[in-house]
Design a protein around this motif. Structure first.
Motif, PDB file in Angstrom:
ATOM      1  N   ILE A 266     -28.319   3.912  13.635  1.00 20.54           N
ATOM      2  CA  ILE A 266     -28.209   2.823  12.656  1.00 20.54           C
ATOM      3  C   ILE A 266     -28.208   1.474  13.372  1.00 20.54           C
ATOM      4  CG2 ILE A 266     -26.705   1.772  10.912  1.00 20.54           C
ATOM      5  CD1 ILE A 266     -25.766   4.679  10.270  1.00 20.54           C
ATOM      6  N   ALA A 267     -27.421   1.351  14.442  1.00 17.55           N
ATOM      7  CA  ALA A 267     -27.361   0.100  15.205  1.00 17.55           C
ATOM      8  C   ALA A 267     -28.730  -0.259  15.770  1.00 17.55           C
ATOM      9  CB  ALA A 267     -26.330   0.211  16.326  1.00 17.55           C
ATOM     10  N   SER A 268     -29.447   0.740  16.252  1.00 20.17           N
ATOM     11  CA  SER A 268     -30.781   0.495  16.804  1.00 20.17           C
ATOM     12  C   SER A 268     -31.727  -0.044  15.740  1.00 20.17           C
ATOM     13  CB  SER A 268     -31.353   1.784  17.395  1.00 20.17           C
ATOM     14  OG  SER A 268     -30.528   2.244  18.438  1.00 20.17           O
ATOM     15  N   HIS A 269     -31.673   0.511  14.552  1.00 20.35           N
ATOM     16  CA  HIS A 269     -32.512   0.021  13.456  1.00 20.35           C
ATOM     17  C   HIS A 269     -32.130  -1.414  13.052  1.00 20.35           C
ATOM     18  CE1 HIS A 269     -35.041   3.463  12.446  1.00 20.35           C
ATOM     19  NE2 HIS A 269     -34.013   4.211  12.816  1.00 20.35           N
ATOM     20  N   ILE A 270     -30.849  -1.701  13.085  1.00 17.71           N
ATOM     21  CA  ILE A 270     -30.402  -3.058  12.748  1.00 17.71           C
ATOM     22  C   ILE A 270     -30.939  -4.057  13.759  1.00 17.71           C
ATOM     23  CG2 ILE A 270     -28.372  -4.572  12.624  1.00 17.71           C
ATOM     24  CD1 ILE A 270     -26.901  -2.201  11.283  1.00 17.71           C
ATOM     25  N   VAL A 271     -30.860  -3.724  15.043  1.00 17.83           N
ATOM     26  CA  VAL A 271     -31.368  -4.618  16.088  1.00 17.83           C
ATOM     27  C   VAL A 271     -32.853  -4.886  15.879  1.00 17.83           C
ATOM     28  CG1 VAL A 271     -31.852  -4.821  18.567  1.00 17.83           C
ATOM     29  CG2 VAL A 271     -29.600  -4.051  17.795  1.00 17.83           C
ATOM     30  N   VAL A 272     -33.634  -3.852  15.621  1.00 16.57           N
ATOM     31  CA  VAL A 272     -35.069  -4.024  15.394  1.00 16.57           C
ATOM     32  C   VAL A 272     -35.309  -4.864  14.136  1.00 16.57           C
ATOM     33  CG1 VAL A 272     -37.218  -2.824  14.848  1.00 16.57           C
ATOM     34  CG2 VAL A 272     -35.718  -1.944  16.638  1.00 16.57           C
TER      35      VAL A 272
ATOM     36  N   ILE B 228     -25.797  -9.789  22.759  1.00 12.33           N
ATOM     37  CA  ILE B 228     -25.478  -8.754  21.776  1.00 12.33           C
ATOM     38  C   ILE B 228     -24.579  -7.741  22.470  1.00 12.33           C
ATOM     39  CG2 ILE B 228     -26.373  -6.833  20.410  1.00 12.33           C
ATOM     40  CD1 ILE B 228     -28.830  -8.451  19.868  1.00 12.33           C
ATOM     41  N   ARG B 229     -23.521  -7.351  21.805  1.00 18.27           N
ATOM     42  CA  ARG B 229     -22.613  -6.373  22.382  1.00 18.27           C
ATOM     43  C   ARG B 229     -22.641  -5.123  21.520  1.00 18.27           C
ATOM     44  NH1 ARG B 229     -17.376  -8.970  23.096  1.00 18.27           N
ATOM     45  NH2 ARG B 229     -18.295  -9.632  25.030  1.00 18.27           N
ATOM     46  N   LEU B 230     -23.033  -4.007  22.109  1.00 19.69           N
ATOM     47  CA  LEU B 230     -22.978  -2.725  21.427  1.00 19.69           C
ATOM     48  C   LEU B 230     -21.815  -1.954  22.043  1.00 19.69           C
ATOM     49  CD1 LEU B 230     -26.774  -1.769  21.459  1.00 19.69           C
ATOM     50  CD2 LEU B 230     -25.465  -2.746  19.577  1.00 19.69           C
ATOM     51  N   LYS B 231     -20.997  -1.379  21.225  1.00 18.15           N
ATOM     52  CA  LYS B 231     -19.814  -0.673  21.717  1.00 18.15           C
ATOM     53  C   LYS B 231     -19.707   0.644  20.983  1.00 18.15           C
ATOM     54  CE  LYS B 231     -14.801  -1.085  22.015  1.00 18.15           C
ATOM     55  NZ  LYS B 231     -13.639  -1.905  21.682  1.00 18.15           N
ATOM     56  N   GLY B 232     -19.572   1.713  21.734  1.00 16.89           N
ATOM     57  CA  GLY B 232     -19.410   3.029  21.132  1.00 16.89           C
ATOM     58  C   GLY B 232     -18.007   3.550  21.354  1.00 16.89           C
ATOM     59  N   VAL B 233     -17.551   4.358  20.455  1.00 14.31           N
ATOM     60  CA  VAL B 233     -16.238   4.973  20.583  1.00 14.31           C
ATOM     61  C   VAL B 233     -16.422   6.477  20.475  1.00 14.31           C
ATOM     62  CG1 VAL B 233     -13.924   5.176  19.607  1.00 14.31           C
ATOM     63  CG2 VAL B 233     -15.111   2.970  19.551  1.00 14.31           C
TER      64      VAL B 233
ATOM     65  N   VAL C  21     -21.027  -7.009  13.340  1.00 15.30           N
ATOM     66  CA  VAL C  21     -21.381  -5.906  12.464  1.00 15.30           C
ATOM     67  C   VAL C  21     -20.637  -4.674  12.954  1.00 15.30           C
ATOM     68  CG1 VAL C  21     -23.264  -4.439  11.622  1.00 15.30           C
ATOM     69  CG2 VAL C  21     -23.675  -6.874  12.039  1.00 15.30           C
ATOM     70  N   HIS C  22     -19.912  -4.033  12.069  1.00 17.45           N
ATOM     71  CA  HIS C  22     -19.218  -2.784  12.415  1.00 17.45           C
ATOM     72  C   HIS C  22     -19.921  -1.658  11.669  1.00 17.45           C
ATOM     73  CE1 HIS C  22     -15.348  -0.402  13.133  1.00 17.45           C
ATOM     74  NE2 HIS C  22     -16.230   0.426  12.632  1.00 17.45           N
ATOM     75  N   ILE C  23     -20.403  -0.707  12.423  1.00 17.75           N
ATOM     76  CA  ILE C  23     -21.083   0.446  11.836  1.00 17.75           C
ATOM     77  C   ILE C  23     -20.168   1.652  12.004  1.00 17.75           C
ATOM     78  CG2 ILE C  23     -23.112   1.941  11.984  1.00 17.75           C
ATOM     79  CD1 ILE C  23     -24.449  -0.598  13.341  1.00 17.75           C
ATOM     80  N   LYS C  24     -19.798   2.257  10.912  1.00 16.02           N
ATOM     81  CA  LYS C  24     -18.922   3.426  10.956  1.00 16.02           C
ATOM     82  C   LYS C  24     -19.772   4.666  10.741  1.00 16.02           C
ATOM     83  CE  LYS C  24     -14.550   5.264   9.886  1.00 16.02           C
ATOM     84  NZ  LYS C  24     -14.507   6.190  10.994  1.00 16.02           N
ATOM     85  N   GLY C  25     -19.887   5.445  11.778  1.00 11.24           N
ATOM     86  CA  GLY C  25     -20.623   6.694  11.677  1.00 11.24           C
ATOM     87  C   GLY C  25     -19.691   7.845  11.351  1.00 11.24           C
ATOM     88  N   LYS C  26     -20.217   9.040  11.503  1.00 13.37           N
ATOM     89  CA  LYS C  26     -19.405  10.240  11.277  1.00 13.37           C
ATOM     90  C   LYS C  26     -19.776  11.235  12.365  1.00 13.37           C
ATOM     91  CE  LYS C  26     -18.581  13.969   7.994  1.00 13.37           C
ATOM     92  NZ  LYS C  26     -19.130  14.638   6.799  1.00 13.37           N
ATOM     93  N   SER C  27     -18.783  11.616  13.131  1.00 10.37           N
ATOM     94  CA  SER C  27     -19.009  12.534  14.240  1.00 10.37           C
ATOM     95  C   SER C  27     -19.343  13.933  13.728  1.00 10.37           C
ATOM     96  CB  SER C  27     -17.743  12.588  15.107  1.00 10.37           C
ATOM     97  OG  SER C  27     -17.984  13.371  16.250  1.00 10.37           O
ATOM     98  N   SER C  28     -20.186  14.626  14.481  1.00  9.26           N
ATOM     99  CA  SER C  28     -20.494  16.021  14.135  1.00  9.26           C
ATOM    100  C   SER C  28     -20.793  16.779  15.416  1.00  9.26           C
ATOM    101  CB  SER C  28     -21.695  16.089  13.180  1.00  9.26           C
ATOM    102  OG  SER C  28     -22.866  15.653  13.832  1.00  9.26           O
TER     103      SER C  28
END
Length: 172
Positions: free
Chosen positions: A116-122, A146-151, A95-102
């Motif tokens: 969003i990733a946390s809600h998906i895991v739950v 499960i691999r969570l990766k942040g950029v 699953v690739h989640i594309k956020g928006k930086s602010s």
């Protein structure tokens, strides 16, 4: 280590296959040829495919195949049978989640991919824990990895975030 042993499913499967070979060779209560096949790397999602690609059934033709999988949750001495396909899938989900930086002072202008990733895991956890699944308990599996990766775009922030995530996750 003395007195210790790994004891994974491969040990049980190999032992069972060797026991079947011993029993069949001692009794010879069958006609024809028996090929005993052990599927390597089934947990890596490619063992069966590699065996087929290598020409297993060209080298060892079979009129019928009887497969088994041990079930550690089943009572000793119980045999469960099923005609057709069983335990024939292992999958990887990406699953690739594309956020928006602010800016931190204006989070309402961004999309927080971490939340969003946390809600998906739950939500994924509730598939098993909150839904009726009509398969035997010994056939169910939970995700084992499960691999969570942040950029991050800011180098200093990325370094800080890496340290903080490592520290926080180690404490969970």
């Amino acid at each position: 280590m003395e007195g210790k042993f790994h004891g994974c499913g491969h040990d049980g499967h190999t032992t069972s296959l060797l026991a079947a070979a011993k029993r069949l060779s001692e009794t010879r209560n069958f006609s024809g040829t028996v090929h005993l096949i052990f599927q390597p790397a089934e947990e890596l999602l490619y063992g069966g495919r590699v065996m087929l690609d290598d020409g297993l059934f060209d080298q060892f033709p079979c009129d019928a195949i009887f497969a088994f999988h041990n079930g550690p949750g089943a009572p000793t001495g119980l045999f469960l049978f099923r005609e057709g396909v069983s335990m024939a899938a292992a999958d990887t989900v990406k699953v690739h989640i594309k956020g928006k930086s602010s800016h931190g002072a204006m989070p309402e202008h961004g999309i927080d991919a971490n939340v969003i990733a946390s809600h998906i895991v739950v939500a994924l956890q509730t598939i098993v824990s909150r839904n009726v699944i009509r398969i035997p308990i010994e056939s169910r599996n939970l995700l084992d990895s499960i691999r969570l990766k942040g950029v991050g775009k800011d180098t200093d922030f990325a370094i800080w975030m890496h340290r903080r995530c490592s520290s926080d996750c180690a404490g969970i």
